[in-house]
Design a protein around this motif. Structure first.
Motif, PDB file in Angstrom:
ATOM      1  N   GLU A 148       0.819  -1.201   0.000  1.00 46.88           N
ATOM      2  CA  GLU A 148       0.000   0.000   0.000  1.00 46.88           C
ATOM      3  C   GLU A 148       0.856   1.256   0.000  1.00 46.88           C
ATOM      4  O   GLU A 148       0.482   2.259  -0.593  1.00 46.88           O
ATOM      5  N   VAL A 151       2.469   2.032  -3.638  1.00 47.87           N
ATOM      6  CA  VAL A 151       1.616   2.313  -4.792  1.00 47.87           C
ATOM      7  C   VAL A 151       1.848   3.750  -5.237  1.00 47.87           C
ATOM      8  O   VAL A 151       1.928   4.672  -4.423  1.00 47.87           O
ATOM      9  N   LYS A 153       1.253   7.362  -6.261  1.00 47.05           N
ATOM     10  CA  LYS A 153       0.203   8.284  -5.818  1.00 47.05           C
ATOM     11  C   LYS A 153      -0.729   8.679  -6.950  1.00 47.05           C
ATOM     12  O   LYS A 153      -1.886   9.049  -6.715  1.00 47.05           O
ATOM     13  N   TRP A 155      -2.159   6.758  -8.895  1.00 44.49           N
ATOM     14  CA  TRP A 155      -3.220   5.769  -8.983  1.00 44.49           C
ATOM     15  C   TRP A 155      -4.180   5.867  -7.794  1.00 44.49           C
ATOM     16  O   TRP A 155      -5.196   5.171  -7.744  1.00 44.49           O
ATOM     17  N   ALA A 156      -3.914   6.723  -6.821  1.00 45.93           N
ATOM     18  CA  ALA A 156      -4.745   6.834  -5.625  1.00 45.93           C
ATOM     19  C   ALA A 156      -6.169   7.239  -5.981  1.00 45.93           C
ATOM     20  O   ALA A 156      -7.127   6.809  -5.327  1.00 45.93           O
ATOM     21  N   SER A 159      -8.460   4.335  -6.609  1.00 48.46           N
ATOM     22  CA  SER A 159      -8.909   3.527  -5.470  1.00 48.46           C
ATOM     23  C   SER A 159     -10.248   3.999  -4.943  1.00 48.46           C
ATOM     24  O   SER A 159     -11.013   3.222  -4.375  1.00 48.46           O
ATOM     25  N   SER A 160     -10.571   5.299  -5.125  1.00 45.98           N
ATOM     26  CA  SER A 160     -11.883   5.796  -4.680  1.00 45.98           C
ATOM     27  C   SER A 160     -13.006   5.309  -5.614  1.00 45.98           C
ATOM     28  O   SER A 160     -14.169   5.399  -5.247  1.00 45.98           O
ATOM     29  N   GLN A 162     -13.457   2.232  -6.588  1.00 42.91           N
ATOM     30  CA  GLN A 162     -13.696   0.806  -6.423  1.00 42.91           C
ATOM     31  C   GLN A 162     -15.174   0.541  -6.209  1.00 42.91           C
ATOM     32  O   GLN A 162     -15.861   1.279  -5.483  1.00 42.91           O
TER      33      GLN A 162
END
Length: 165
Positions: A148, A151, A153, A155-156, A159-160, A162
């Protein structure tokens, strides 16, 4: 080491030629001569070749790049099919190959090159990777704990997005 004439092996006592040797093998860089025993038995449609041999060679450790001496030893056997090779003009343009077809073969009226066969067997016995006995052990890290934090940043934002199950 002389090549063995295959029809002569068939006429030998018990259809077997056996010999001891102690010599350097061309193409194999060793500190000591390769020494051992080879037995070639003619069993009609194939030769059964067995050997015990050993030598010492210098290897370079893949982990530390330090040279070390390694005792290379084999105790092996192989069956070699005796069959006349097809002339190149008779090769089919396409051919399905069975795994049973993938065997080494020699002409029944040809020669068996014991030195070349020993070279192949010894080369296959060289360890891979070459690790010196005094080389430090590898440290294995748990990468799942750091996944985690490692990864990117950029691509952060994904993640929201998902989907909930």
């Amino acid at each position: 080491m002389e090549k063995l004439y295959i029809p002569q092996i068939a006429r030998a006592v018990d259809a077997t030629e056996s010999f001891e040797f102690k010599e350097f093998i061309e193409g194999l860089e060793t500190l000591t001569p390769v020494q051992g025993f080879v037995s070639v038995c003619h069993l009609g449609a194939f030769l059964e070749v067995s050997a015990k041999a050993s030598t010492i060679m210098t290897l370079t450790c893949d982990r530390t790049l330090v040279q070390f001496n390694y005792r290379l030893a084999i105790d092996t056997s192989e069956k070699i099919w005796l069959a006349e090779p097809l002339p190149e003009s008779e090769y089919p343009k396409e051919r399905e190959v069975e795994s049973g077809d993938l065997v080494e073969s020699l002409s029944p009226n040809g020669y068996f090159d014991a030195a070349a066969w020993l070279y192949e067997q010894l080369t296959l016995a060289i360890p891979y990777p070459k690790i010196a006995p005094d080389a430090p052990a590898l440290e294995l890290r748990d990468t799942s704990a750091n996944l985690e934090t490692s990864v990117d940043k950029r691509w952060a934002a994904l993640s929201s997005l998902q989907l909930s199950e």
